[in-house]
Design a protein around this motif. Sequence first.
Motif, PDB file in Angstrom:
ATOM      1  N   THR A   2      36.173  44.945  27.989  1.00 16.73           N
ATOM      2  CA  THR A   2      36.649  46.270  27.597  1.00 16.73           C
ATOM      3  C   THR A   2      36.721  47.197  28.803  1.00 16.73           C
ATOM      4  O   THR A   2      37.605  48.042  28.876  1.00 16.73           O
ATOM      5  CB  THR A   2      35.769  46.895  26.499  1.00 16.73           C
ATOM      6  OG1 THR A   2      34.410  46.884  26.916  1.00 16.73           O
ATOM      7  CG2 THR A   2      35.895  46.153  25.188  1.00 16.73           C
ATOM      8  N   GLU A   3      35.807  47.026  29.743  1.00 15.51           N
ATOM      9  CA  GLU A   3      35.820  47.851  30.957  1.00 15.51           C
ATOM     10  C   GLU A   3      37.086  47.592  31.773  1.00 15.51           C
ATOM     11  O   GLU A   3      37.726  48.524  32.256  1.00 15.51           O
ATOM     12  CB  GLU A   3      34.576  47.562  31.802  1.00 15.51           C
ATOM     13  CG  GLU A   3      34.436  48.463  32.997  1.00 15.51           C
ATOM     14  CD  GLU A   3      33.151  48.199  33.768  1.00 15.51           C
ATOM     15  OE1 GLU A   3      33.229  48.227  35.000  1.00 15.51           O
ATOM     16  OE2 GLU A   3      32.110  47.959  33.147  1.00 15.51           O
ATOM     17  N   ALA A   4      37.468  46.337  31.905  1.00 14.36           N
ATOM     18  CA  ALA A   4      38.688  45.993  32.641  1.00 14.36           C
ATOM     19  C   ALA A   4      39.918  46.575  31.946  1.00 14.36           C
ATOM     20  O   ALA A   4      40.808  47.128  32.604  1.00 14.36           O
ATOM     21  CB  ALA A   4      38.818  44.480  32.770  1.00 14.36           C
ATOM     22  N   ASP A   6      40.020  49.219  29.953  1.00 11.21           N
ATOM     23  CA  ASP A   6      39.985  50.673  30.128  1.00 11.21           C
ATOM     24  C   ASP A   6      40.454  51.088  31.517  1.00 11.21           C
ATOM     25  O   ASP A   6      41.222  52.040  31.660  1.00 11.21           O
ATOM     26  CB  ASP A   6      38.568  51.210  29.885  1.00 11.21           C
ATOM     27  CG  ASP A   6      38.139  51.090  28.428  1.00 11.21           C
ATOM     28  OD1 ASP A   6      39.011  50.892  27.544  1.00 11.21           O
ATOM     29  OD2 ASP A   6      36.918  51.202  28.179  1.00 11.21           O
ATOM     30  N   GLU A   7      39.989  50.385  32.543  1.00  8.99           N
ATOM     31  CA  GLU A   7      40.374  50.722  33.917  1.00  8.99           C
ATOM     32  C   GLU A   7      41.863  50.501  34.165  1.00  8.99           C
ATOM     33  O   GLU A   7      42.526  51.320  34.800  1.00  8.99           O
ATOM     34  CB  GLU A   7      39.550  49.913  34.916  1.00  8.99           C
ATOM     35  CG  GLU A   7      38.112  50.378  35.015  1.00  8.99           C
ATOM     36  CD  GLU A   7      37.328  49.645  36.089  1.00  8.99           C
ATOM     37  OE1 GLU A   7      37.933  49.263  37.115  1.00  8.99           O
ATOM     38  OE2 GLU A   7      36.119  49.457  35.890  1.00  8.99           O
ATOM     39  N   GLY A  25      33.738  43.200  23.585  1.00 10.29           N
ATOM     40  CA  GLY A  25      32.573  43.793  24.237  1.00 10.29           C
ATOM     41  C   GLY A  25      31.646  42.775  24.879  1.00 10.29           C
ATOM     42  O   GLY A  25      30.865  43.112  25.762  1.00 10.29           O
ATOM     43  N   THR A  28      33.943  38.476  29.335  1.00 11.40           N
ATOM     44  CA  THR A  28      34.132  38.796  30.744  1.00 11.40           C
ATOM     45  C   THR A  28      35.558  38.421  31.123  1.00 11.40           C
ATOM     46  O   THR A  28      36.026  37.339  30.770  1.00 11.40           O
ATOM     47  CB  THR A  28      33.153  37.971  31.617  1.00 11.40           C
ATOM     48  OG1 THR A  28      31.825  38.274  31.209  1.00 11.40           O
ATOM     49  CG2 THR A  28      33.316  38.296  33.083  1.00 11.40           C
TER      50      THR A  28
END
Length: 54
Positions: A2-4, A6-7, A25, A28
């Motif tokens: 999710t971080e990737a 979002d970025e 969540g 990876t």
Amino acid sequence: MTEAIDELEAAGFTVSYEFPDLFLGLATAKEQSPAAGELAPRGSSVRLVGSLTQ
């Protein structure tokens, strides 16, 4: 993963992936196309491949 997502979206890209939303969540990001370090125009699509294993 999710971080990737979002970025990439914050940087102006459209993100696609083939991974169940339920596990995003926990996943990876292992691969992306275009590859990391390759230039792509803002607004283009980036495809992510995720994995639940390290």
